[in-house]
Design an enzyme around this catalytic site. Sequence first.
Site, PDB file in Angstrom:
ATOM      1  N   ARG A 101       0.844  -1.215   0.000  1.00 45.85           N
ATOM      2  CA  ARG A 101       0.000   0.000   0.000  1.00 45.85           C
ATOM      3  C   ARG A 101       0.875   1.259   0.000  1.00 45.85           C
ATOM      4  O   ARG A 101       1.074   1.881  -1.024  1.00 45.85           O
ATOM      5  CB  ARG A 101      -0.952  -0.039   1.209  1.00 45.85           C
ATOM      6  CG  ARG A 101      -2.100   0.963   1.142  1.00 45.85           C
ATOM      7  CD  ARG A 101      -1.733   2.358   1.580  1.00 45.85           C
ATOM      8  NE  ARG A 101      -1.190   2.420   2.931  1.00 45.85           N
ATOM      9  CZ  ARG A 101      -0.588   3.511   3.404  1.00 45.85           C
ATOM     10  NH1 ARG A 101      -0.451   4.596   2.671  1.00 45.85           N
ATOM     11  NH2 ARG A 101      -0.085   3.507   4.628  1.00 45.85           N
ATOM     12  N   ASP A 102       1.492   1.544   1.122  1.00 44.83           N
ATOM     13  CA  ASP A 102       2.337   2.739   1.208  1.00 44.83           C
ATOM     14  C   ASP A 102       3.467   2.648   0.174  1.00 44.83           C
ATOM     15  O   ASP A 102       3.823   3.628  -0.488  1.00 44.83           O
ATOM     16  CB  ASP A 102       2.939   2.816   2.621  1.00 44.83           C
ATOM     17  CG  ASP A 102       3.303   4.221   3.045  1.00 44.83           C
ATOM     18  OD1 ASP A 102       3.353   5.100   2.179  1.00 44.83           O
ATOM     19  OD2 ASP A 102       3.555   4.434   4.244  1.00 44.83           O
ATOM     20  N   HIS A 132       6.015   4.105  12.485  1.00 46.88           N
ATOM     21  CA  HIS A 132       5.963   4.069  11.021  1.00 46.88           C
ATOM     22  C   HIS A 132       6.967   5.117  10.508  1.00 46.88           C
ATOM     23  O   HIS A 132       6.623   6.294  10.393  1.00 46.88           O
ATOM     24  CB  HIS A 132       4.516   4.399  10.630  1.00 46.88           C
ATOM     25  CG  HIS A 132       4.209   4.461   9.177  1.00 46.88           C
ATOM     26  ND1 HIS A 132       3.416   3.528   8.538  1.00 46.88           N
ATOM     27  CD2 HIS A 132       4.533   5.359   8.218  1.00 46.88           C
ATOM     28  CE1 HIS A 132       3.272   3.850   7.272  1.00 46.88           C
ATOM     29  NE2 HIS A 132       3.941   4.970   7.050  1.00 46.88           N
ATOM     30  N   HIS A 167       9.455   6.649   7.704  1.00 48.41           N
ATOM     31  CA  HIS A 167      10.021   6.721   6.350  1.00 48.41           C
ATOM     32  C   HIS A 167      11.510   7.003   6.537  1.00 48.41           C
ATOM     33  O   HIS A 167      11.939   7.489   7.589  1.00 48.41           O
ATOM     34  CB  HIS A 167       9.293   7.802   5.545  1.00 48.41           C
ATOM     35  CG  HIS A 167       7.910   7.361   5.137  1.00 48.41           C
ATOM     36  ND1 HIS A 167       7.599   6.968   3.864  1.00 48.41           N
ATOM     37  CD2 HIS A 167       6.775   7.208   5.863  1.00 48.41           C
ATOM     38  CE1 HIS A 167       6.319   6.594   3.817  1.00 48.41           C
ATOM     39  NE2 HIS A 167       5.802   6.732   5.023  1.00 48.41           N
ATOM     40  N   CYS A 182       4.948   9.139   0.293  1.00 47.06           N
ATOM     41  CA  CYS A 182       3.574   9.624   0.342  1.00 47.06           C
ATOM     42  C   CYS A 182       3.421  10.686  -0.738  1.00 47.06           C
ATOM     43  O   CYS A 182       4.204  11.630  -0.788  1.00 47.06           O
ATOM     44  CB  CYS A 182       3.262  10.215   1.724  1.00 47.06           C
ATOM     45  SG  CYS A 182       1.625  10.958   1.790  1.00 47.06           S
ATOM     46  N   ASN A 226       9.256   3.711   3.252  1.00 47.28           N
ATOM     47  CA  ASN A 226       9.339   3.311   4.664  1.00 47.28           C
ATOM     48  C   ASN A 226      10.638   2.558   4.848  1.00 47.28           C
ATOM     49  O   ASN A 226      11.202   2.017   3.902  1.00 47.28           O
ATOM     50  CB  ASN A 226       8.195   2.363   5.003  1.00 47.28           C
ATOM     51  CG  ASN A 226       6.862   3.035   4.883  1.00 47.28           C
ATOM     52  OD1 ASN A 226       6.350   3.191   3.783  1.00 47.28           O
ATOM     53  ND2 ASN A 226       6.298   3.452   5.994  1.00 47.28           N
TER      54      ASN A 226
END
Length: 301
Positions: free
Chosen positions: A12-13, A204, A206, A237, A246
């Site tokens: 997803r990310d 989380h 990055h 993002c 990430n």
Amino acid sequence: MNDILIYEVGARDGLQNEAVPMDTQQKIKLINMLSDTGLKKVESAAFVSPKWVPAMADSREVMDSIFRKKGVNYPVLTMNMRGLEGAISVEADTVCIGTAPSEMFCKKNTNCTIEKSLERAENIAKIAIEAGMKVRGYVSCVIYCPYEKDIDPILVAKMCAKLKKMGCYEVSLGDTLGIGTPTKTKKMFSSCVDAVGVDNLAVHFHDTYGQALANILACLDLGVKVIDTSVGGLGGCPYAPGARGNVATEDVLFMLNGMGLETGVDIDKICIASEFAFKQFGRKPLSRVFQALEAKKEKKS
Ligand code: HMG
Ligand code: MG
């Protein structure tokens, strides 16, 4: 019993920011590969506007086609009621809702104010819980916002408390820009622990400035048990200019393995999935572990 839970966000990310989206069949294959590594959480899709995030436009097909392994959760991101309807229609086990302690980021990311984002989150959480789903909260820009600069840890802690009250089983703290350093991270994380308790938190990071592992270590010292990672370091993002992927799953696993902390995840299988994912874009994984293993192989041959 594992010591640390790895929450994989690569599909997803990791994929949401690619200029040319990964082919749907390859995405499905990647998620199936990740399911077979020992991971228990594989975030797999986002039911958001395809105009805003074109790379997630195939979320329905992905969720309808992946093999859902017993004991593994496949959370999906939703930002409004329409997204929740999508999540319910594919029988997602978990929905993720998001907000940020920055008006500008909320506006850029979700086209609304902080207040509205919390209202949307609360409505989603209520119906999702009634429908028997788990709800995970995300707070973005917990240390720094690309538009509003430094973020007050107290604001982040207050948001965690609000998300917990809505019924989130966990709140993931996102250093969206990947700019935090350990001292600031500790301050932010401690303030959230005071607000909701360490067992309700995930981190989380990055890895834009290469600080993610150091920040994770700082949070491990404070008791964090859930770490979001992305296979190979995929990601970014779309509404945080300059943000990189990430922290790579295999880099975190290497550190945790070295510390004697059990995750139940097979680092070799993650490296294979990592190579597969990046191959779709004609690139090599960004992770240091993958690069080190490649260099070792080349030296031998
Ligand atoms: P909006 O523009 O306010 O909504 O979007 P709208 O009601 O005005 O709708 C605009 C258009 O989008 C309409 O289409 C809607 O039908 C459509 P049109 O009439 O113009 O043809 N639409 C949708 N389509 C499909 N599914 C939906 C949906 N909603 C509206 N759910 C919205 C509001 C939040 C949906 C929008 O702003 C959006 O999609 N934003 C993108 C959010 C996003 O996915 N951001 C990236 C993920 S967050 C992240 O990565 C951070 C995280 O990793 C943690 C961290 O690192 O910090 C989680
Ligand atoms: Mg993120």
